[in-house]
Design an enzyme around this catalytic site. Structure first.
Site, PDB file in Angstrom:
ATOM      1  N   GLU A   1       9.396  15.829  15.913  1.00  0.00           N
ATOM      2  CA  GLU A   1       9.858  15.661  14.534  1.00  0.00           C
ATOM      3  C   GLU A   1       9.142  16.676  13.648  1.00  0.00           C
ATOM      4  O   GLU A   1       7.918  16.681  13.555  1.00  0.00           O
ATOM      5  CB  GLU A   1       9.564  14.239  14.053  1.00  0.00           C
TER       6      GLU A   1
ATOM      7  N   GLU B   1       2.443   7.878  15.381  1.00  0.00           N
ATOM      8  CA  GLU B   1       1.001   7.840  15.680  1.00  0.00           C
ATOM      9  C   GLU B   1       0.351   6.678  14.933  1.00  0.00           C
ATOM     10  O   GLU B   1      -0.389   5.886  15.521  1.00  0.00           O
ATOM     11  CB  GLU B   1       0.319   9.159  15.262  1.00  0.00           C
ATOM     12  N   VAL B   2       0.624   6.594  13.631  1.00  0.00           N
ATOM     13  CA  VAL B   2       0.018   5.509  12.841  1.00  0.00           C
ATOM     14  C   VAL B   2       0.650   4.162  13.240  1.00  0.00           C
ATOM     15  O   VAL B   2      -0.042   3.157  13.335  1.00  0.00           O
ATOM     16  CB  VAL B   2       0.164   5.787  11.325  1.00  0.00           C
ATOM     17  N   GLY B   3       1.947   4.173  13.535  1.00  0.00           N
ATOM     18  CA  GLY B   3       2.621   2.938  13.957  1.00  0.00           C
ATOM     19  C   GLY B   3       2.004   2.358  15.223  1.00  0.00           C
ATOM     20  O   GLY B   3       1.793   1.141  15.328  1.00  0.00           O
TER      21      GLY B   3
ATOM     22  N   CYS C   1      13.482  10.399   7.787  1.00  0.00           N
ATOM     23  CA  CYS C   1      13.299   9.932   9.169  1.00  0.00           C
ATOM     24  C   CYS C   1      14.573  10.139   9.978  1.00  0.00           C
ATOM     25  O   CYS C   1      14.517  10.415  11.168  1.00  0.00           O
ATOM     26  CB  CYS C   1      12.883   8.474   9.168  1.00  0.00           C
TER      27      CYS C   1
ATOM     28  N   LYS D   1       0.871  -1.186   0.000  1.00  0.00           N
ATOM     29  CA  LYS D   1       0.000   0.000   0.000  1.00  0.00           C
ATOM     30  C   LYS D   1       0.902   1.228   0.000  1.00  0.00           C
ATOM     31  O   LYS D   1       1.462   1.606   1.028  1.00  0.00           O
ATOM     32  CB  LYS D   1      -0.889  -0.022   1.254  1.00  0.00           C
TER      33      LYS D   1
HETATM   34  P1  NAP Z   1       2.086   8.313   8.036  1.00  0.00           P
HETATM   35  O1  NAP Z   1       1.060   9.357   8.039  1.00  0.00           O
HETATM   36  O2  NAP Z   1       2.257   7.472   9.238  1.00  0.00           O
HETATM   37  O3  NAP Z   1       1.779   7.419   6.757  1.00  0.00           O
HETATM   38  C1  NAP Z   1       2.576   6.314   6.416  1.00  0.00           C
HETATM   39  C2  NAP Z   1       1.729   5.324   5.651  1.00  0.00           C
HETATM   40  O4  NAP Z   1       0.722   4.782   6.521  1.00  0.00           O
HETATM   41  C3  NAP Z   1       0.987   5.935   4.464  1.00  0.00           C
HETATM   42  O5  NAP Z   1       0.942   4.983   3.421  1.00  0.00           O
HETATM   43  C4  NAP Z   1      -0.401   6.156   5.059  1.00  0.00           C
HETATM   44  O6  NAP Z   1      -1.435   6.219   4.108  1.00  0.00           O
HETATM   45  C5  NAP Z   1      -0.542   4.924   5.921  1.00  0.00           C
HETATM   46  N1  NAP Z   1      -1.578   5.025   6.954  1.00  0.00           N
HETATM   47  C6  NAP Z   1      -2.107   6.146   7.520  1.00  0.00           C
HETATM   48  N2  NAP Z   1      -3.048   5.812   8.426  1.00  0.00           N
HETATM   49  C7  NAP Z   1      -3.123   4.459   8.442  1.00  0.00           C
HETATM   50  C8  NAP Z   1      -3.908   3.519   9.173  1.00  0.00           C
HETATM   51  N3  NAP Z   1      -4.815   3.898  10.066  1.00  0.00           N
HETATM   52  N4  NAP Z   1      -3.719   2.208   8.932  1.00  0.00           N
HETATM   53  C9  NAP Z   1      -2.811   1.792   8.048  1.00  0.00           C
HETATM   54  N5  NAP Z   1      -2.045   2.630   7.308  1.00  0.00           N
HETATM   55  C10 NAP Z   1      -2.185   3.955   7.515  1.00  0.00           C
HETATM   56  O7  NAP Z   1       3.534   8.895   7.770  1.00  0.00           O
HETATM   57  P2  NAP Z   1       3.978   9.884   6.601  1.00  0.00           P
HETATM   58  O8  NAP Z   1       3.494  11.236   6.958  1.00  0.00           O
HETATM   59  O9  NAP Z   1       3.640   9.327   5.285  1.00  0.00           O
HETATM   60  O10 NAP Z   1       5.561   9.787   6.700  1.00  0.00           O
HETATM   61  C11 NAP Z   1       6.276  10.545   7.592  1.00  0.00           C
HETATM   62  C12 NAP Z   1       6.677   9.736   8.799  1.00  0.00           C
HETATM   63  O11 NAP Z   1       7.338   8.545   8.403  1.00  0.00           O
HETATM   64  C13 NAP Z   1       7.654  10.477   9.652  1.00  0.00           C
HETATM   65  O12 NAP Z   1       7.340  10.320  11.012  1.00  0.00           O
HETATM   66  C14 NAP Z   1       8.973   9.800   9.339  1.00  0.00           C
HETATM   67  O13 NAP Z   1       9.953   9.936  10.288  1.00  0.00           O
HETATM   68  C15 NAP Z   1       8.559   8.411   9.123  1.00  0.00           C
HETATM   69  N6  NAP Z   1       9.551   7.679   8.320  1.00  0.00           N
HETATM   70  C16 NAP Z   1      10.323   6.724   8.946  1.00  0.00           C
HETATM   71  C17 NAP Z   1      11.319   6.063   8.250  1.00  0.00           C
HETATM   72  C18 NAP Z   1      12.184   5.023   8.920  1.00  0.00           C
HETATM   73  O14 NAP Z   1      12.833   4.256   8.254  1.00  0.00           O
HETATM   74  N7  NAP Z   1      12.200   4.952  10.227  1.00  0.00           N
HETATM   75  C19 NAP Z   1      11.500   6.347   6.906  1.00  0.00           C
HETATM   76  C20 NAP Z   1      10.704   7.310   6.303  1.00  0.00           C
HETATM   77  C21 NAP Z   1       9.720   7.961   7.025  1.00  0.00           C
HETATM   78  P3  NAP Z   1      -1.835   7.616   3.359  1.00  0.00           P
HETATM   79  O15 NAP Z   1      -1.577   7.299   1.954  1.00  0.00           O
HETATM   80  O16 NAP Z   1      -3.283   7.843   3.627  1.00  0.00           O
HETATM   81  O17 NAP Z   1      -0.969   8.678   3.905  1.00  0.00           O
END
Ligand code: NAP
Ligand code: MG
Length: 498
Positions: free
Chosen positions: A402, A252-254, A305, A196
């Site tokens: 962050e 939050e989503v994690g 990240c 996804k």
């Molecule tokens: P996000 O809002 O958590 O979204 C990540 C993914 O999860 C997207 O595909 C999102 O879908 C999906 N999602 C949202 N709500 C969900 C739910 N209830 N159930 C299942 N999936 C759901 O994060 P983001 O804003 O895209 O990315 C930024 C974050 O990612 C930052 O906190 C960053 O640090 C972190 N990140 C971490 C790493 C690492 O390796 N540690 C790497 C890159 C990014 P949508 O398409 O609807 O958004």
């Protein structure tokens, strides 16, 4: 416009008109089709529609999971590791063949300068497939001597089996690379998948899907369902026939995913956010430390990240570091991702732009000293100028939370112990950089920092062979390297009672 391929071009490539440039489908069981509805993906550098993307429903996820389950028990089950390895090498070849196109898709969809995906995301994705191609026929078990059972001798051995159907949920910041980190080890070890992508940047993953089909991966082994997190993502997480969720995204989503996945005892790996400290000691090569820290701050607009957003500088070099970083921020060229002079592109969307601006206002209100940036810098698109705050206290929101944008904070310290204490004083623990020419300081501090990755005299020295993941709020589990093999297999022990 056709619906049997994933991406069809309908207009000029930059998306400067009101019409979307691309229209995309979803891939289930080897067949491309459109979903019942679509959503619009924007070009962040112009704010104009870029793609009309199939919006996967719960029913689409259900169908994709059924295809992945059937494929798990089909020819894929008996496909030898060496053959899986050949397929992964072929995918790597195809990524390299289409590297320039994939880089363009990343630049268009995310707003990042074209040179960056050309330098990092595309070669790293290809290298990840090659790394795991090498593992595919080398996943081994052990024999374990014991005292026998009930007076009879035994022979015990272990095998590593695929976890099963893996749901991968990917963020928008570096989608091709992060998808590769999930797909390559999963396919190498014989799993099947439903991916996804993020709503804001699905295009490179959809093109990668065409390459996976072209490479000859059997139908159903790899499925892609773009859609919203709320519907497609949540359906994947809740699905009783999915064995594992591999998630990269926000804490939050994690957290929500881990709670939800517990209902069906799914395995989860969570790669979450960070607030990476970059610690500059008095004896550091200051030019290298300032240049490296600036790259750690502004690469990919700070939407990384592991972005090194907290610069801890020894008080004896503090003003030099502040001046150096302010100069580096001012020297960044903000603009069109396709202009070769651009070093910092647009943020992903208006919400992110507003959120970053709100943090800048919060920093000012908290009493930090703004020494560079602070404005959006452009009238169209979702830009924010590279920004540096000095005289920051680690308890301020701009030092704790962050921001996911090109905003750095510089914090002074007096002793090694104080540097370690500040470095560890956030909820996050993804990465840390240490800048020093004293090998003892480097290793002492590396041992004390609570982070999944520590870089000495560098930033983001990542490689598919090295484990990747965080401590504390930065996540659970590791991807890549041997850790990636362990995370994608279940260990089974078999005992012969003789
Ligand atoms: P996000 O809002 O958590 O979204 C990540 C993914 O999860 C997207 O595909 C999102 O879908 C999906 N999602 C949202 N709500 C969900 C739910 N209830 N159930 C299942 N999936 C759901 O994060 P983001 O804003 O895209 O990315 C930024 C974050 O990612 C930052 O906190 C960053 O640090 C972190 N990140 C971490 C790493 C690492 O390796 N540690 C790497 C890159 C990014 P949508 O398409 O609807 O958004
Ligand atoms: Mg986009």
């Amino acid at each position: 416009m056709t619906i049997d391929s994933n991406i069809s071009r309908t207009d000029s490539e930059h998306g400067s008109s009101d019409e979307p440039v691309f229209t995309t489908g979803l891939l289930i069981n080897g067949i491309w089709r459109q979903a019942d509805s679509t959503f619009t993906d924007l070009n962040p550098a112009t704010g104009q529609p870029l793609a009309e993307v199939s919006d996967g429903s719960a029913a689409d996820i259900d169908e994709a999971v059924a295809a992945a389950r059937a494929a798990l028990n089909g020819e894929w089950k008996t496909t030898p590791g060496a053959v899986r390895g050949q397929l992964l090498n072929r995918i790597a070849d195809l990524i390299e063949r289409d590297g320039a196109y994939l880089a363009r898709l990343e630049a268009l969809d995310i707003g990042k300068p074209l040179a960056q995906p050309g330098m990092l995301d595309v070669p790293n994705a290809a290298a990840t497939f090659r790394h795991f191609a090498g593992w595919a026929d080398k996943v081994q078990g052990t024999t374990i001597p014991t005292g026998g059972a009930m007076g009879r001798p035994t022979l015990s051995y272990t095998v590593r089996e695929p976890v099963g159907v893996i749901g991968a949920i990917v963020p928008w910041n570096t989608p091709l690379m992060i998808a590769a980190w999930k797909i390559a080890p999963a396919l190498a070890t014989g799993n099947t998948m439903v991916v996804k992508p993020a709503e804001d940047a699905p295009l490179s993953i959809l093109h990668l899907a065409t390459l996976i089909v072209e490479a000859g991966v059997p139908a159903g082994v790899f499925n892609v369902v773009p859609g919203s997190g709320r519907v497609a993502g949540a359906s994947l997480v809740e699905h009783p026939d999915v064995d594992k969720i591999s998630f990269t995204g926000s804490p939050e989503v994690g957290r929500h995913i881990q709670i939800s996945a517990a209902q069906t005892f799914k395995r989860v790996t969570l790669e979450l956010g960070g607030k990476t400290p970059q610690i500059i000691f008095a004896d550091a090569n200051l030019d290298a430390a300032i240049g490296g820290s600036a790259m750690g701050l502004f690469f990919n607009q700070g939407e990384v990240c592991a972005a090194g957003t907290r610069i801890l500088a020894h008080r004896s070099v503090y003003e030099q570091v502040v001046d150096g970083l302010a100069g580096a921020a001012t020297a960044q060229v903000l603009g069109d991702p396709f202009d070769g002079a651009t070093t910092v592109g647009a943020l992903i969307n208006e919400k992110q732009q507003k959120s970053v601006q709100a943090y800048i206002e919060k920093g000012k209100a908290e009493g930090a000293r703004l020494v560079a940036g602070g404005e959006t810098g452009k009238s169209e698109g979702f830009f924010v100028r590279p920004t540096i705050f000095a005289d920051v206290d680690n308890s301020m929101a701009i030092a704790q939370e962050e921001i996911f944008g090109p905003v750095g904070v510089v914090i002074p310290f007096d002793t090694e112990e104080e540097a370690i204490r500040i470095a560890n004083a956030t909820p996050y623990g993804l990465a840390a950089s240490i800048w020093t020419s004293d090998v003892s300081i480097a290793h002492r501090v590396a041992a004390e920092v609570r982070a999944g990755a520590v870089w000495i005299n560098g930033w983001a020295a990542i490689d598919p062979a090295l484990p990747w993941g965080g401590m504390k709020t930065s996540g659970i589990g590791r991807e890549l390297g041997y850790a990636g093999i362990l995370a994608n297999t279940e260990e089974k022990v078999i005992t012969v009672v003789m």
